[in-house]
Design a protein around this motif. Sequence first.
Motif, mmCIF file in Angstrom:
data_model
loop_
_atom_site.group_PDB
_atom_site.id
_atom_site.type_symbol
_atom_site.label_atom_id
_atom_site.label_comp_id
_atom_site.label_asym_id
_atom_site.label_seq_id
_atom_site.Cartn_x
_atom_site.Cartn_y
_atom_site.Cartn_z
ATOM 1 N N ASP A 344 0.755 -1.138 0.056
ATOM 2 C CA ASP A 344 0.002 0.153 0.118
ATOM 3 C C ASP A 344 0.978 1.351 -0.048
ATOM 4 O O ASP A 344 1.021 1.972 0.906
ATOM 5 C CB ASP A 344 -0.828 -0.032 1.304
ATOM 6 N N SER A 345 1.454 1.502 -1.151
ATOM 7 C CA SER A 345 2.429 2.434 -1.012
ATOM 8 C C SER A 345 1.836 3.900 -1.086
ATOM 9 O O SER A 345 2.576 4.831 -0.554
ATOM 10 C CB SER A 345 3.443 2.402 -2.408
ATOM 11 N N GLU A 346 0.628 4.056 -1.613
ATOM 12 C CA GLU A 346 -0.131 5.267 -1.678
ATOM 13 C C GLU A 346 -0.230 5.773 -0.257
ATOM 14 O O GLU A 346 0.073 6.755 -0.034
ATOM 15 C CB GLU A 346 -1.463 5.032 -2.416
ATOM 16 N N ARG A 347 -0.752 4.802 0.570
ATOM 17 C CA ARG A 347 -1.265 5.238 1.877
ATOM 18 C C ARG A 347 0.120 5.359 2.747
ATOM 19 O O ARG A 347 0.128 6.239 3.590
ATOM 20 C CB ARG A 347 -2.177 4.163 2.704
ATOM 21 N N SER A 348 0.910 4.671 2.549
ATOM 22 C CA SER A 348 2.399 4.614 3.093
ATOM 23 C C SER A 348 3.232 6.176 2.922
ATOM 24 O O SER A 348 3.610 6.612 4.039
ATOM 25 C CB SER A 348 3.277 3.593 2.765
ATOM 26 N N ALA A 349 2.936 6.499 1.815
ATOM 27 C CA ALA A 349 3.516 7.952 1.457
ATOM 28 C C ALA A 349 3.000 8.951 2.149
ATOM 29 O O ALA A 349 3.551 10.103 2.244
ATOM 30 C CB ALA A 349 3.354 8.088 -0.140
ATOM 31 N N LYS A 350 1.908 8.990 2.644
ATOM 32 C CA LYS A 350 1.004 10.047 3.154
ATOM 33 C C LYS A 350 1.301 10.200 4.717
ATOM 34 O O LYS A 350 1.337 11.319 5.204
ATOM 35 C CB LYS A 350 -0.449 9.965 3.131
ATOM 36 N N VAL A 351 1.913 8.991 5.316
ATOM 37 C CA VAL A 351 2.199 9.209 6.468
ATOM 38 C C VAL A 351 3.752 8.824 7.083
ATOM 39 O O VAL A 351 4.331 9.223 7.986
ATOM 40 C CB VAL A 351 1.332 8.436 7.466
ATOM 41 N N PHE A 352 4.354 7.897 6.071
ATOM 42 C CA PHE A 352 5.685 7.739 6.674
ATOM 43 C C PHE A 352 6.739 8.516 5.585
ATOM 44 O O PHE A 352 6.387 8.828 4.545
ATOM 45 C CB PHE A 352 5.693 6.262 6.081
ATOM 46 N N PHE A 353 7.705 8.882 6.333
ATOM 47 C CA PHE A 353 8.847 9.530 5.462
ATOM 48 C C PHE A 353 10.050 9.446 6.280
ATOM 49 O O PHE A 353 10.362 8.977 7.341
ATOM 50 C CB PHE A 353 8.332 11.112 5.222
ATOM 51 N N GLU A 354 11.298 10.148 5.615
ATOM 52 C CA GLU A 354 12.389 10.223 6.400
ATOM 53 C C GLU A 354 12.723 11.541 6.789
ATOM 54 O O GLU A 354 12.499 12.584 6.231
ATOM 55 C CB GLU A 354 13.641 9.896 5.207
ATOM 56 N N GLN A 355 13.445 11.570 8.033
ATOM 57 C CA GLN A 355 13.608 12.792 8.497
ATOM 58 C C GLN A 355 15.196 12.722 9.215
ATOM 59 O O GLN A 355 15.412 11.771 9.835
ATOM 60 C CB GLN A 355 12.959 13.389 9.740
ATOM 61 N N ASP A 356 16.096 13.530 8.536
ATOM 62 C CA ASP A 356 17.377 13.506 8.917
ATOM 63 C C ASP A 356 17.976 11.723 8.728
ATOM 64 O O ASP A 356 18.609 11.455 9.640
ATOM 65 C CB ASP A 356 17.625 13.828 10.208
ATOM 66 N N GLY A 357 17.465 11.537 7.696
ATOM 67 C CA GLY A 357 18.067 10.019 7.430
ATOM 68 C C GLY A 357 17.506 8.849 8.441
ATOM 69 O O GLY A 357 18.082 7.590 8.167
ATOM 70 N N ARG A 358 16.404 9.323 9.045
ATOM 71 C CA ARG A 358 15.939 8.342 10.123
ATOM 72 C C ARG A 358 14.369 8.248 9.525
ATOM 73 O O ARG A 358 13.762 8.929 9.316
ATOM 74 C CB ARG A 358 15.911 8.616 11.355
ATOM 75 N N ARG A 359 13.879 6.916 9.782
ATOM 76 C CA ARG A 359 12.269 6.707 9.669
ATOM 77 C C ARG A 359 11.409 7.571 10.610
ATOM 78 O O ARG A 359 11.810 7.789 11.603
ATOM 79 C CB ARG A 359 11.891 5.142 9.980
ATOM 80 N N ALA A 360 10.559 8.206 9.496
ATOM 81 C CA ALA A 360 9.488 9.114 10.717
ATOM 82 C C ALA A 360 8.096 8.778 10.296
ATOM 83 O O ALA A 360 7.646 8.323 9.133
ATOM 84 C CB ALA A 360 9.795 10.538 10.432
ATOM 85 N N TYR A 361 7.006 9.183 11.098
ATOM 86 C CA TYR A 361 5.859 9.022 10.871
ATOM 87 C C TYR A 361 4.809 9.827 11.501
ATOM 88 O O TYR A 361 5.042 10.457 12.614
ATOM 89 C CB TYR A 361 5.409 7.625 11.707
ATOM 90 N N TYR A 362 3.913 10.483 10.581
ATOM 91 C CA TYR A 362 2.868 11.344 11.138
ATOM 92 C C TYR A 362 1.690 10.566 11.769
ATOM 93 O O TYR A 362 1.149 9.826 11.280
ATOM 94 C CB TYR A 362 2.201 12.105 9.861
ATOM 95 N N SER A 363 1.797 10.802 13.203
ATOM 96 C CA SER A 363 0.690 10.016 13.966
ATOM 97 C C SER A 363 -0.622 10.137 13.747
ATOM 98 O O SER A 363 -1.371 9.224 14.274
ATOM 99 C CB SER A 363 1.307 10.025 15.651
ATOM 100 N N GLY A 364 -1.249 11.359 13.594
ATOM 101 C CA GLY A 364 -2.457 11.486 13.407
ATOM 102 C C GLY A 364 -3.027 12.230 14.931
ATOM 103 O O GLY A 364 -4.233 12.228 15.201
ATOM 104 N N ASP A 365 -1.928 12.051 15.804
ATOM 105 C CA ASP A 365 -2.442 12.714 17.208
ATOM 106 C C ASP A 365 -1.896 13.985 17.363
ATOM 107 O O ASP A 365 -1.006 14.403 17.180
ATOM 108 C CB ASP A 365 -1.786 11.552 18.450
#
Length: 485
Positions: A344-365
């Motif tokens: 599910d690359s489309e939904r993943s792209a909306k909330v998962f990203f890289e920040q300073d070379g590390r995995r990051a996530y928009y929590s929605g909280d």
Amino acid sequence: MKDILQSIAHFSITQPCTNAIQHEDETLTYQALDEQSTRLAHMIQQSTKPILVYGHMSPYMIVGMIGALKAYCGYIPVDTSIPEQRIQSIISKIEPDYIFNTTDETFTSDIAEVITIEQLEGSSSTEAELQGIQGDSIAYTIFTSGSTGEPKGVQIYYDSLVEFANWVVTLNENKEGQHWLNQAPLSFDLSVMAIYPALLSGGTIQLIDKTMINKPMLLHELFQREDINVWVSTPSFMELCLMLPNLDEASQTSMETFLFCGEILGHKTATMLLNKFPNAKVWNTYGPTEATVAVTSVLVTDELLANHEVIPVGVPRPGTELSLTEDSELVITGQSVSAGYVKDSERSAKVFFEQDGRRAYYSGDSAVYRDGNWYIQGRVDNQIKFNGYRMELEEIEAKLKKQTEVREAIVVPIYRRGKVGHLLGVVATTAPIEDEKQATHDLKARLKSELPDYMIPRKFEFVDQLPLTNNGKLDRKKVNEVYGS
């Protein structure tokens, strides 16, 4: 940092007859868990797809999980409470080579080979070496609800799982050989907080099934029979258990640690728990499935409760960083973050990203950092606009829960012609309400000192118990369906 598979192998030698898992009269020792999971791993080791592990609180579900880690393919836990249509949706998306059925019921599939407990026990073991899972491989995929109606498969790396399990063990002061209670279905990631720390520390996992939850007296009998040391559950399950007779330190002398996650821990619930267990350690934790169960913690003490009307979620665990967007949405960065949603690359792209070379996530909280602690204010998508005002329903609920007669509360927006017409408070009370009109008047009067008029529910419904989901959380969706229609 201890490895999970190596720890199980170690304890299968040093304490082979110690129960690793208990459920009613079903038990599996460390030796049996190690042997049976190795046998399963040999049966599925050619697969490059995760095995679907199906059942409800069978010790063999954990055999399936450990076997999948040994076979280097990972697993997907599926509870029997999950609707058939949803299960088929998961199978269609994953197309697994194997399904491990741990129930007595027949499970058929046109896609995968179904392995039963009988087939596992009848298989011939082999001494061929297993590769074992690597840190950068997916250990498990847990499916959560999606806003589109299609479940999302959250993929968690083995490194993330190991890091998380070791952190929880440190919260429990690195104690070994303890008895861990697990309330959550194994398809709900809260169960990870009990299963792997227990196995990492040579403990015993005590599984609580849905029959016990629906018949609290069975829980009472279990607590009288078993010496539980570590309690892992949602706050809602704890509230249910606090109504049981003799659930206190005098009767449960072995209880040392409480770990809560999955929901907001209410001030009243924590106060009641500490009154009953004044010498226990009570940990409030927070985290989404997408960040390996939990990423923050705070030790709840009498002093903390005296100084905070709302219990914070505390500080991030090692290796995790928290930050906020301009809209106060919490961003989680670090090794705890998921690999994304499976296929599910489309939904993943909306909330998962890289920040300073590390995995990051928009929590929605929605969150705030104040006085050295993080606080969760509700969901960004659970905000409503009413009479031009934007508000968090959780803020109103928090004020309601402070009231003496309120045990639990959910605020429901009542819509008229596409707009919020008024707010309804659905309240579970500490005692039966004889005069609902007077009770409504009294609640409104007290709320006026803490909330503006537009945030005070126009009406209240008083109930004995709010519904819980199969995962032990408050069932907000069902309350909205019943009262919001």
